[in-house]
Design a protein around this motif. Sequence first.
Motif, PDB file in Angstrom:
ATOM      1  N   SER A 140     118.506  18.344 -44.564  1.00 29.18           N
ATOM      2  CA  SER A 140     119.127  17.955 -43.191  1.00 29.18           C
ATOM      3  C   SER A 140     119.916  19.019 -42.924  1.00 29.18           C
ATOM      4  O   SER A 140     120.733  19.165 -43.595  1.00 29.18           O
ATOM      5  N   ASN A 148     119.248  16.987 -38.056  1.00 30.18           N
ATOM      6  CA  ASN A 148     120.370  16.600 -38.763  1.00 30.18           C
ATOM      7  C   ASN A 148     121.027  15.437 -38.585  1.00 30.18           C
ATOM      8  O   ASN A 148     121.962  15.358 -37.503  1.00 30.18           O
ATOM      9  N   HIS A 150     123.547  13.968 -39.747  1.00 32.56           N
ATOM     10  CA  HIS A 150     124.918  14.068 -39.995  1.00 32.56           C
ATOM     11  C   HIS A 150     125.435  13.990 -38.322  1.00 32.56           C
ATOM     12  O   HIS A 150     126.755  13.733 -38.223  1.00 32.56           O
ATOM     13  N   GLN A 167     131.966  15.637 -41.163  1.00 34.05           N
ATOM     14  CA  GLN A 167     130.745  16.139 -41.785  1.00 34.05           C
ATOM     15  C   GLN A 167     129.601  16.195 -40.780  1.00 34.05           C
ATOM     16  O   GLN A 167     128.180  16.439 -41.104  1.00 34.05           O
ATOM     17  N   ASP A 172     122.367  19.026 -46.234  1.00 31.78           N
ATOM     18  CA  ASP A 172     121.817  18.233 -47.536  1.00 31.78           C
ATOM     19  C   ASP A 172     120.689  19.097 -48.140  1.00 31.78           C
ATOM     20  O   ASP A 172     119.800  19.767 -47.529  1.00 31.78           O
ATOM     21  N   HIS A 247     128.219  14.327 -54.058  1.00 36.05           N
ATOM     22  CA  HIS A 247     127.187  13.814 -55.071  1.00 36.05           C
ATOM     23  C   HIS A 247     127.030  14.438 -56.257  1.00 36.05           C
ATOM     24  O   HIS A 247     125.794  14.554 -56.639  1.00 36.05           O
ATOM     25  N   ASN A 272     123.540  12.368 -58.409  1.00 36.04           N
ATOM     26  CA  ASN A 272     123.315  11.474 -57.698  1.00 36.04           C
ATOM     27  C   ASN A 272     124.238  10.386 -57.532  1.00 36.04           C
ATOM     28  O   ASN A 272     124.222   8.764 -57.727  1.00 36.04           O
ATOM     29  N   SER A 276     124.175   8.303 -52.098  1.00 35.31           N
ATOM     30  CA  SER A 276     122.996   9.116 -52.092  1.00 35.31           C
ATOM     31  C   SER A 276     122.049   8.339 -52.582  1.00 35.31           C
ATOM     32  O   SER A 276     121.673   7.882 -53.554  1.00 35.31           O
ATOM     33  N   HIS A 280     120.767  15.033 -54.575  1.00 28.76           N
ATOM     34  CA  HIS A 280     120.758  16.297 -53.570  1.00 28.76           C
ATOM     35  C   HIS A 280     122.262  16.615 -53.547  1.00 28.76           C
ATOM     36  O   HIS A 280     123.195  15.682 -54.037  1.00 28.76           O
ATOM     37  N   HIS A 282     125.287  17.693 -50.820  1.00 25.54           N
ATOM     38  CA  HIS A 282     125.948  17.404 -49.494  1.00 25.54           C
ATOM     39  C   HIS A 282     126.979  18.405 -49.597  1.00 25.54           C
ATOM     40  O   HIS A 282     127.985  18.314 -50.389  1.00 25.54           O
ATOM     41  N   HIS A 284     129.549  20.547 -46.489  1.00 25.30           N
ATOM     42  CA  HIS A 284     129.848  20.841 -45.329  1.00 25.30           C
ATOM     43  C   HIS A 284     131.479  21.445 -44.999  1.00 25.30           C
ATOM     44  O   HIS A 284     132.234  21.519 -46.007  1.00 25.30           O
ATOM     45  N   ARG A 312     116.929  22.188 -41.256  1.00 22.81           N
ATOM     46  CA  ARG A 312     115.830  21.514 -41.972  1.00 22.81           C
ATOM     47  C   ARG A 312     114.416  22.405 -42.149  1.00 22.81           C
ATOM     48  O   ARG A 312     114.081  23.137 -41.105  1.00 22.81           O
TER      49      ARG A 312
END
Length: 321
Positions: A140, A148, A150, A167, A172, A247, A272, A276, A280, A282, A284, A312
């Motif tokens: 994403s 996206n 977010h 964010q 991601d 995460h 994780n 989540s 992954h 995250h 920003h 993406r």
Amino acid sequence: MIAVVLLFQVAIPLVLLAWLWLRPARSLVGLVGQVAGTGAFLFALSLVAQWALPVWWLPRVYGGIWLAAVGVALGVRPGLRGLPRWPLRGRAWSEAAVSALLLGLGAWFGTQALMGRMVPEVGVVDIATPFGAGHVLVASGGAHPLINAHMRTLDDSVERYRPWRGQSYAIDFLGIGPWGLRAQGWRPVDPAAYAIFGTPLVAPCAGIVVSAETDMPDFDVPQQDTVNRLGNHVILRCGEADIVLAHMRQASVLVQRGDRVEAGDPLGQVGNSGASTEPHLHIHAQRPAAAGAPPLSGDPLGLRIDGRFLVRGDRLRGLAG
């Protein structure tokens, strides 16, 4: 979710390719529409869909089959020059209508996805890769909600989004393992079965740690903590921007609040934890939140990693990838 993936990323593309290959239209207008419609739809799908499932390279396979089918229809099929210009039967007109619909959908969604590849008209922060190793896929990211999710937090009319507004241009990342698979299985419960789990993370910029957490648990998939959404995390203040990495893996975070780091210094590992649904990273960038405000409520910023505005479907290698 699995049913949707199978429908849009397997069943529909295969049906369209079989239609073009086995039943090319019997008129010039119909054939051009069929080629353009299937091509536009598959191209848009390659940009819009999240190709972590089943594998990131599948759209390339579809593209190759489409090109082969076009070659058969336009170059190998005998009697092409003798085709009537317009469809002659009701069924042929129905197929032409389907082609027109596919072309319209492909053009609209494809255009929106391409617009999302443009750098947003906000401040943009340049950082290095946050991955110490590995090969990762953007699940994403970009500047359009179509690619996206977010970006929904830009809607100030939704009160629950306001604490998370920072964010809005987040990225991601999922891991890429053998054969392009993100995990050992379709959706395994064990987070360790995912290619990105445990991948080392490094500071993507020089700055000061303004927040760090390492004690939250890593959940089995798809369980998550919707209260402590960041989970284990590090927030770096690099100049006038905060860089948020969330995460992370329990007990892996190597820095504490107040520490000064240089680009490339170890931070921890991907995990994780928090909100989540599967392992992954995250990440920003945002302006620092106002005093007393939620930490992710600052103004969102765009993010370039290694000089790239990632969207993406893009891929990125770690320092030792």
